[in-house]
Design a protein around this motif. Structure first.
Motif, PDB file in Angstrom:
ATOM      1  N   LYS A 243      33.881  42.573  37.972  1.00 42.42           N
ATOM      2  CA  LYS A 243      33.624  42.391  39.403  1.00 42.42           C
ATOM      3  C   LYS A 243      34.299  41.140  39.947  1.00 42.42           C
ATOM      4  O   LYS A 243      34.502  41.016  41.159  1.00 42.42           O
ATOM      5  CB  LYS A 243      32.122  42.326  39.665  1.00 42.42           C
ATOM      6  CG  LYS A 243      31.419  41.110  39.094  1.00 42.42           C
ATOM      7  CD  LYS A 243      29.936  41.134  39.391  1.00 42.42           C
ATOM      8  CE  LYS A 243      29.207  39.964  38.755  1.00 42.42           C
ATOM      9  NZ  LYS A 243      29.695  38.653  39.220  1.00 42.42           N
ATOM     10  N   ASP A 244      34.652  40.213  39.069  1.00 37.66           N
ATOM     11  CA  ASP A 244      35.320  38.979  39.486  1.00 37.66           C
ATOM     12  C   ASP A 244      36.836  39.023  39.285  1.00 37.66           C
ATOM     13  O   ASP A 244      37.537  38.088  39.661  1.00 37.66           O
ATOM     14  CB  ASP A 244      34.756  37.777  38.714  1.00 37.66           C
ATOM     15  CG  ASP A 244      33.289  37.553  39.009  1.00 37.66           C
ATOM     16  OD1 ASP A 244      32.919  37.589  40.193  1.00 37.66           O
ATOM     17  OD2 ASP A 244      32.514  37.338  38.050  1.00 37.66           O
ATOM     18  N   PHE A 245      37.326  40.088  38.685  1.00 39.45           N
ATOM     19  CA  PHE A 245      38.748  40.184  38.356  1.00 39.45           C
ATOM     20  C   PHE A 245      39.561  40.332  39.642  1.00 39.45           C
ATOM     21  O   PHE A 245      39.292  41.199  40.463  1.00 39.45           O
ATOM     22  CB  PHE A 245      38.978  41.385  37.445  1.00 39.45           C
ATOM     23  CG  PHE A 245      40.255  41.337  36.657  1.00 39.45           C
ATOM     24  CD1 PHE A 245      40.453  40.382  35.686  1.00 39.45           C
ATOM     25  CD2 PHE A 245      41.258  42.275  36.887  1.00 39.45           C
ATOM     26  CE1 PHE A 245      41.629  40.350  34.939  1.00 39.45           C
ATOM     27  CE2 PHE A 245      42.436  42.252  36.152  1.00 39.45           C
ATOM     28  CZ  PHE A 245      42.611  41.282  35.177  1.00 39.45           C
ATOM     29  N   ARG A 246      40.562  39.486  39.824  1.00 36.59           N
ATOM     30  CA  ARG A 246      41.355  39.473  41.047  1.00 36.59           C
ATOM     31  C   ARG A 246      42.853  39.456  40.721  1.00 36.59           C
ATOM     32  O   ARG A 246      43.265  39.219  39.579  1.00 36.59           O
ATOM     33  CB  ARG A 246      41.008  38.253  41.908  1.00 36.59           C
ATOM     34  CG  ARG A 246      39.617  38.304  42.539  1.00 36.59           C
ATOM     35  CD  ARG A 246      39.474  39.457  43.501  1.00 36.59           C
ATOM     36  NE  ARG A 246      38.188  39.481  44.191  1.00 36.59           N
ATOM     37  CZ  ARG A 246      37.094  40.055  43.728  1.00 36.59           C
ATOM     38  NH1 ARG A 246      37.120  40.649  42.538  1.00 36.59           N
ATOM     39  NH2 ARG A 246      35.968  40.054  44.415  1.00 36.59           N
ATOM     40  N   LYS A 247      43.641  39.690  41.754  1.00 35.31           N
ATOM     41  CA  LYS A 247      45.093  39.767  41.611  1.00 35.31           C
ATOM     42  C   LYS A 247      45.746  38.921  42.695  1.00 35.31           C
ATOM     43  O   LYS A 247      45.171  38.695  43.758  1.00 35.31           O
ATOM     44  CB  LYS A 247      45.542  41.225  41.731  1.00 35.31           C
ATOM     45  CG  LYS A 247      47.031  41.472  41.519  1.00 35.31           C
ATOM     46  CD  LYS A 247      47.331  42.962  41.640  1.00 35.31           C
ATOM     47  CE  LYS A 247      48.806  43.254  41.429  1.00 35.31           C
ATOM     48  NZ  LYS A 247      49.096  44.705  41.526  1.00 35.31           N
ATOM     49  N   GLY A 248      46.982  38.476  42.453  1.00 38.37           N
ATOM     50  CA  GLY A 248      47.697  37.715  43.467  1.00 38.37           C
ATOM     51  C   GLY A 248      49.045  37.240  42.958  1.00 38.37           C
ATOM     52  O   GLY A 248      49.293  37.209  41.748  1.00 38.37           O
ATOM     53  N   ALA A 249      49.918  36.869  43.884  1.00 43.04           N
ATOM     54  CA  ALA A 249      51.222  36.319  43.511  1.00 43.04           C
ATOM     55  C   ALA A 249      51.043  34.951  42.874  1.00 43.04           C
ATOM     56  O   ALA A 249      50.110  34.223  43.190  1.00 43.04           O
ATOM     57  CB  ALA A 249      52.119  36.217  44.744  1.00 43.04           C
ATOM     58  N   GLN A 250      51.933  34.591  41.975  1.00 41.49           N
ATOM     59  CA  GLN A 250      51.791  33.336  41.245  1.00 41.49           C
ATOM     60  C   GLN A 250      52.232  32.112  42.037  1.00 41.49           C
ATOM     61  O   GLN A 250      51.934  30.982  41.656  1.00 41.49           O
ATOM     62  CB  GLN A 250      52.607  33.395  39.950  1.00 41.49           C
ATOM     63  CG  GLN A 250      54.121  33.321  40.168  1.00 41.49           C
ATOM     64  CD  GLN A 250      54.907  33.370  38.885  1.00 41.49           C
ATOM     65  OE1 GLN A 250      55.532  34.368  38.577  1.00 41.49           O
ATOM     66  NE2 GLN A 250      54.880  32.305  38.113  1.00 41.49           N
ATOM     67  N   TRP A 251      52.916  32.289  43.156  1.00 42.02           N
ATOM     68  CA  TRP A 251      53.538  31.162  43.859  1.00 42.02           C
ATOM     69  C   TRP A 251      52.517  30.455  44.739  1.00 42.02           C
ATOM     70  O   TRP A 251      52.318  30.780  45.892  1.00 42.02           O
ATOM     71  CB  TRP A 251      54.753  31.655  44.642  1.00 42.02           C
ATOM     72  CG  TRP A 251      55.635  32.474  43.757  1.00 42.02           C
ATOM     73  CD1 TRP A 251      55.766  33.829  43.731  1.00 42.02           C
ATOM     74  CD2 TRP A 251      56.460  31.982  42.689  1.00 42.02           C
ATOM     75  NE1 TRP A 251      56.626  34.212  42.731  1.00 42.02           N
ATOM     76  CE2 TRP A 251      57.068  33.096  42.070  1.00 42.02           C
ATOM     77  CE3 TRP A 251      56.748  30.701  42.202  1.00 42.02           C
ATOM     78  CZ2 TRP A 251      57.942  32.968  40.991  1.00 42.02           C
ATOM     79  CZ3 TRP A 251      57.613  30.583  41.125  1.00 42.02           C
ATOM     80  CH2 TRP A 251      58.202  31.705  40.538  1.00 42.02           C
ATOM     81  N   PHE A 252      51.887  29.452  44.150  1.00 42.94           N
ATOM     82  CA  PHE A 252      50.778  28.771  44.792  1.00 42.94           C
ATOM     83  C   PHE A 252      51.193  27.453  45.436  1.00 42.94           C
ATOM     84  O   PHE A 252      52.273  26.921  45.209  1.00 42.94           O
ATOM     85  CB  PHE A 252      49.661  28.502  43.779  1.00 42.94           C
ATOM     86  CG  PHE A 252      50.083  27.616  42.624  1.00 42.94           C
ATOM     87  CD1 PHE A 252      50.255  26.251  42.774  1.00 42.94           C
ATOM     88  CD2 PHE A 252      50.314  28.156  41.362  1.00 42.94           C
ATOM     89  CE1 PHE A 252      50.645  25.429  41.713  1.00 42.94           C
ATOM     90  CE2 PHE A 252      50.697  27.360  40.282  1.00 42.94           C
ATOM     91  CZ  PHE A 252      50.861  25.989  40.469  1.00 42.94           C
TER      92      PHE A 252
END
Length: 396
Positions: A243-252
């Motif tokens: 339920k906490d697993f998320r996704k996103g681009a690495q460029w922070f």
């Protein structure tokens, strides 16, 4: 005539006999309704007593999976945290509570993650020129040490190791860059950039945008599809739940406190190092750099991140790789379009619906343009970009 009357009476008698079943048929309908209600009730009770332990099982039932079911059921009792979790939470909480480091001149650390050459050094030199003392440059070259053509990049290479796309070595390189940049106490914000990245605005605009907000710009969204939560491994339990697993681009782009937390973390990092990789659980290909930081910050400080990256990338072609820009693509209109986008868009990998989530980019309570940088520009675009930059292509 008499026979006809008798025939008529027989006909009426027949009509009186047949309606009988038609009056009894509706009595069967409540039975089916009762059976259906009982089956649904039994399913819900079983789901509560024996909840699905597999993320795949949840995904098969609906696009919302177990989340939709959990909305109907009482909350599960809180589990007991492990010793490692308690220690990690104490460290993270204390770092978040500590006041930001004050310095006479706050700087932004520009951290370049590249396999070798940096084709846009001349463009970045124009961007940095005249703002000495407000920035630092760090270069992690994983394959070949670049030959620098800008004075701002000379002697800014850090010790580097080979980086393989999709593996934990990508996270290791990011942490290595942060560790080197954190040694300078004046660095208050840390931006991760690739060799194909370019600035979209002038330096002052970028500097004020990053330093005068108290959030980190980290891409983070929920993807119930096969390339989102479908990559989750139950080996991450109990510390990391699906339920906490998320996704996103690495460029922070992150503030100093968050950079410190990333360096301090070993518990959650080890979960992604060991269980977010190619071939997990019979063929899942988990990409660590797409999931570790989004999941980590969603768990430890969800209100402290903006949920979008300030680095633009175009996924509109729906391919394995984002759109790349050639010299023909680089026009004043392109730059104007990129700098005017004020809504972040996330497209899930769920094949049935291809859900699109759009959120306004809010900066200190005001909707503003989302992007300070853009990536996937070919080296051949340099001359066009230098010409546009020289003619002040942004007025912000």
């Amino acid at each position: 005539m008499k026979g006809g009357a008798q025939g008529w009476r027989l006909g009426m008698g027949d009509v009186q006999i047949f309606p009988g079943p038609r009056h009894r048929a509706p009595l069967k309908r409540p039975v089916w309704i009762i059976v259906l209600v009982c089956m649904v009730s039994l399913f819900l009770v079983c789901a509560y007593v024996y909840p699905p332990q597999s993320g795949t099982a949840c995904y098969l039932f609906s696009s919302r999976g177990c989340k939709a079911l959990s909305d109907w059921l009482p909350p599960a009792p809180a589990r007991e945290f492990t010793d490692s979790e308690i220690a990690s939470q104490v460290v993270i909480r204390e770092i978040l509570r500590s006041p930001p480091v004050k310095s006479k001149t706050s700087k932004i650390a520009f951290m370049f993650l590249t396999p070798g050459q940096l084709p846009f050094e001349k463009l970045w030199e124009k961007f940095f020129n005249g703002h000495e003392g407000k920035f630092s440059v760090y270069v992690h070259a994983s394959n070949n040490k670049p030959v620098h053509v800008s004075r701002y990049f000379v002697n800014r290479d850090i010790r580097s190791e080979q980086v393989i796309w999709g593996k934990i070595s990508m996270i290791d390189a990011e942490r290595r860059l942060l560790a080197n940049a954190m040694q300078d106490p004046d660095n208050q914000h840390f931006v991760l950039l690739s060799d194909s990245c370019i600035p979209l605005h002038k330096f002052d605009y970028v500097y004020n945008y990053l330093l005068y907000t108290n959030v980190s710009f980290l891409d983070c969204f929920y993807d119930p599809g096969p390339h989102g939560n479908g990559r989750y491994s139950e080996h991450m339990l109990p510390e990391v739940d699906i339920k906490d697993f998320r996704k996103g681009a690495q460029w922070f782009s992150m503030k100093r406190q968050h950079a410190m937390i990333v360096l301090a973390d070993s518990l959650y990092y080890s979960k992604f190092r060991d269980y977010c990789k190619h071939g997990m659980d019979g063929g899942k290909n988990c990409i660590a750099d797409e999931h570790y930081l989004p999941t980590f910050f969603h768990m430890i400080d969800p209100q402290g991140i903006a949920n979008w990256s300030v680095t633009h990338v175009d996924w509109s072609e729906r391919k394995w790789h984002p759109k790349s820009y050639t010299a023909h693509d680089v026009t004043r209109e392109l730059i104007k379009n990129l700098t005017s986008i004020d809504v972040s868009v996330h497209v899930t990998s769920e094949e049935k619906s291809l859900d699109v989530d759009e959120q306004p980019c809010i900066w200190n309570g005001i909707q503003r343009p989302c992007y300070l940088f853009a990536r996937k520009f070919h080296a051949e675009t340099l001359d066009n970009l230098l010409q546009l930059f020289s003619s002040n292509y942004t007025t912000s």
